[in-house]
Design a protein around this motif. Structure first.
Motif, PDB file in Angstrom:
ATOM      1  N   TYR A   1     -52.445 -44.286   5.026  1.00  0.00           N
ATOM      2  CA  TYR A   1     -51.238 -44.157   4.210  1.00  0.00           C
ATOM      3  C   TYR A   1     -51.613 -44.219   2.724  1.00  0.00           C
ATOM      4  CZ  TYR A   1     -48.880 -45.520   8.598  1.00  0.00           C
ATOM      5  OH  TYR A   1     -48.431 -45.586   9.898  1.00  0.00           O
ATOM      6  N   TYR A   2     -51.769 -43.046   2.093  1.00  0.00           N
ATOM      7  CA  TYR A   2     -52.028 -43.058   0.655  1.00  0.00           C
ATOM      8  C   TYR A   2     -51.524 -41.766   0.022  1.00  0.00           C
ATOM      9  CZ  TYR A   2     -56.325 -40.148   1.086  1.00  0.00           C
ATOM     10  OH  TYR A   2     -57.238 -39.147   1.312  1.00  0.00           O
ATOM     11  N   PHE A   3     -51.415 -41.799  -1.309  1.00  0.00           N
ATOM     12  CA  PHE A   3     -50.625 -40.780  -1.990  1.00  0.00           C
ATOM     13  C   PHE A   3     -51.240 -39.388  -1.955  1.00  0.00           C
ATOM     14  CE2 PHE A   3     -53.513 -41.847  -5.415  1.00  0.00           C
ATOM     15  CZ  PHE A   3     -53.617 -40.681  -6.167  1.00  0.00           C
ATOM     16  N   LYS A   4     -52.559 -39.265  -1.853  1.00  0.00           N
ATOM     17  CA  LYS A   4     -53.159 -37.938  -1.900  1.00  0.00           C
ATOM     18  C   LYS A   4     -52.885 -37.126  -0.639  1.00  0.00           C
ATOM     19  CE  LYS A   4     -56.635 -38.706  -5.450  1.00  0.00           C
ATOM     20  NZ  LYS A   4     -58.051 -38.575  -5.859  1.00  0.00           N
ATOM     21  N   ILE A   5     -52.459 -37.794   0.425  1.00  0.00           N
ATOM     22  CA  ILE A   5     -52.003 -37.062   1.614  1.00  0.00           C
ATOM     23  C   ILE A   5     -50.506 -37.303   1.839  1.00  0.00           C
ATOM     24  CG2 ILE A   5     -54.263 -36.978   2.715  1.00  0.00           C
ATOM     25  CD1 ILE A   5     -53.455 -39.351   4.452  1.00  0.00           C
ATOM     26  N   ASN A   6     -49.879 -37.881   0.808  1.00  0.00           N
ATOM     27  CA  ASN A   6     -48.414 -38.053   0.771  1.00  0.00           C
ATOM     28  C   ASN A   6     -47.882 -38.892   1.923  1.00  0.00           C
ATOM     29  OD1 ASN A   6     -46.050 -37.593  -0.720  1.00  0.00           O
ATOM     30  ND2 ASN A   6     -45.413 -35.961   0.656  1.00  0.00           N
ATOM     31  N   THR A   7     -48.638 -39.905   2.313  1.00  0.00           N
ATOM     32  CA  THR A   7     -48.182 -40.791   3.391  1.00  0.00           C
ATOM     33  C   THR A   7     -48.038 -42.235   2.919  1.00  0.00           C
ATOM     34  OG1 THR A   7     -50.479 -41.114   4.101  1.00  0.00           O
ATOM     35  CG2 THR A   7     -49.207 -39.387   5.223  1.00  0.00           C
ATOM     36  N   GLN A   8     -48.205 -42.478   1.618  1.00  0.00           N
ATOM     37  CA  GLN A   8     -48.176 -43.850   1.114  1.00  0.00           C
ATOM     38  C   GLN A   8     -46.869 -44.550   1.464  1.00  0.00           C
ATOM     39  OE1 GLN A   8     -47.735 -41.164  -0.703  1.00  0.00           O
ATOM     40  NE2 GLN A   8     -46.420 -41.497  -2.482  1.00  0.00           N
ATOM     41  N   LYS A   9     -46.966 -45.864   1.631  1.00  0.00           N
ATOM     42  CA  LYS A   9     -45.780 -46.691   1.808  1.00  0.00           C
ATOM     43  C   LYS A   9     -45.283 -47.059   0.411  1.00  0.00           C
ATOM     44  CE  LYS A   9     -46.122 -46.770   6.299  1.00  0.00           C
ATOM     45  NZ  LYS A   9     -45.124 -46.116   7.183  1.00  0.00           N
TER      46      LYS A   9
END
Length: 294
Positions: A193-201
């Protein structure tokens, strides 16, 4: 760069491990011959034990001195080069960019050339001074404003036990970009979960007067969950899924960071206003409360 030899060895080991587990639990088929039985992996669902925190801070800085921040509490990340986000500042370790007076820590970003960069600022860290596993962190702060500012109150792993970013995790207690005034963000990042794959919490919360008044930014971190609070109102809740470090690397020591970045992929997404500098983040106090074990 990915080490494909290591990856291949890991895959072979995993296959062999599954085969061994299967063979260790054999049963006789209809013909009387023994065959492997599939044993599914065990997933342990974490339980919320209702952890609480000590009433008195284990570590704190009330900023009662004058001059440089206390070296017993703070160190600095220094230098330029963009910091992985195409940022424009050069971080120093001097009172030019971080100083204490009148009960406040002031981090100042300035428009001045240093080390090939067009701005200077400070990135203060507690690494080696406060490295904590679980607990409550409270930071009372007033944020800078203006297009191109990118202040953050955040946490990084001290030991990087699971590998480089984002594998070992990141906790963003507060992030703010000046072109989106008063919208404050709480986020966590991990391999899954992280922003570069747009899955961040992540969440976004409107805080009126984020740059004109002090507000309290807080995280409560336990083995079960990371919970974020703004002015003591819960805004973020991410529970441990119990599926391993790719989702939950938050079982190792982390340290705290305070900084103002200039520009960058997010902070400079709508440009940088050259007329607004210097800009400041004032911090009233930083407090860490130890979690009470259960």
């Amino acid at each position: 760069m990915i080490d494909f030899v290591k990856c291949f060895k890991k895959e072979v080991f995993a296959v062999l491990a599954i085969a061994v587990v299967g063979l260790s639990g054999c049963s006789k088929g209809s013909g009387g011959e023994e065959g492997p039985v599939y044993v599914p992996p065990v997933v342990t669902t974490p339980v919320d034990k209702g952890w609480t925190f000590e009433a008195t801070p284990t570590w704190s800085d009330e900023f009662t001195n004058t001059g440089a921040p206390l070296s017993s509490n703070w160190d600095y990340d220094t230098g330029g080069g963009g910091w992985g986000n195409n940022e424009l500042e050069y971080y120093t370790n001097t009172t030019n960019n971080a100083s204490v007076a009148n009960g406040l820590l002031t981090i100042t970003a300035k428009k001045e050339n240093m080390g090939g960069m067009a701005y200077t600022s400070s990135r203060m860290v507690t690494r080696g001074k406060l490295d904590a596993l679980y607990g409550r962190f409270e930071i009372k702060a007033k944020l800078p404003s203006g297009k191109g500012t990118w202040p953050a109150i955040w946490m990084l792993p001290t030991d990087r036990a699971y590998g480089d970013w984002p594998k070992s995790g990141e906790i963003d207690i507060m992030e703010h970009v000046g072109y989106d005034q008063d919208n404050v963000h709480f986020s966590t990042h991990s391999e899954a979960y992280y922003f570069k794959i747009n899955t961040q919490k992540t969440i976004t919360k409107k805080i009126d007067g984020a740059s004109t008044a002090f507000h309290l930014y807080r995280v409560d971190w336990t083995p079960y969950a990371i919970r974020g609070y703004y002015d003591d109102v819960k805004v973020f809740d991410f529970a441990n899924e119990g599926t391993g470090y790719k989702v939950w690397p938050f079982d190792k020591r982390f340290h705290l960071l305070l900084n103002i970045a200039v520009g960058g992929d997010w902070g400079g997404a709508q440009g940088v206003d050259a007329s607004i500098w210097p800009q400041k983040m004032d911090v009233d106090y930083v407090r860490y409360y130890k979690m009470i074990e259960k």
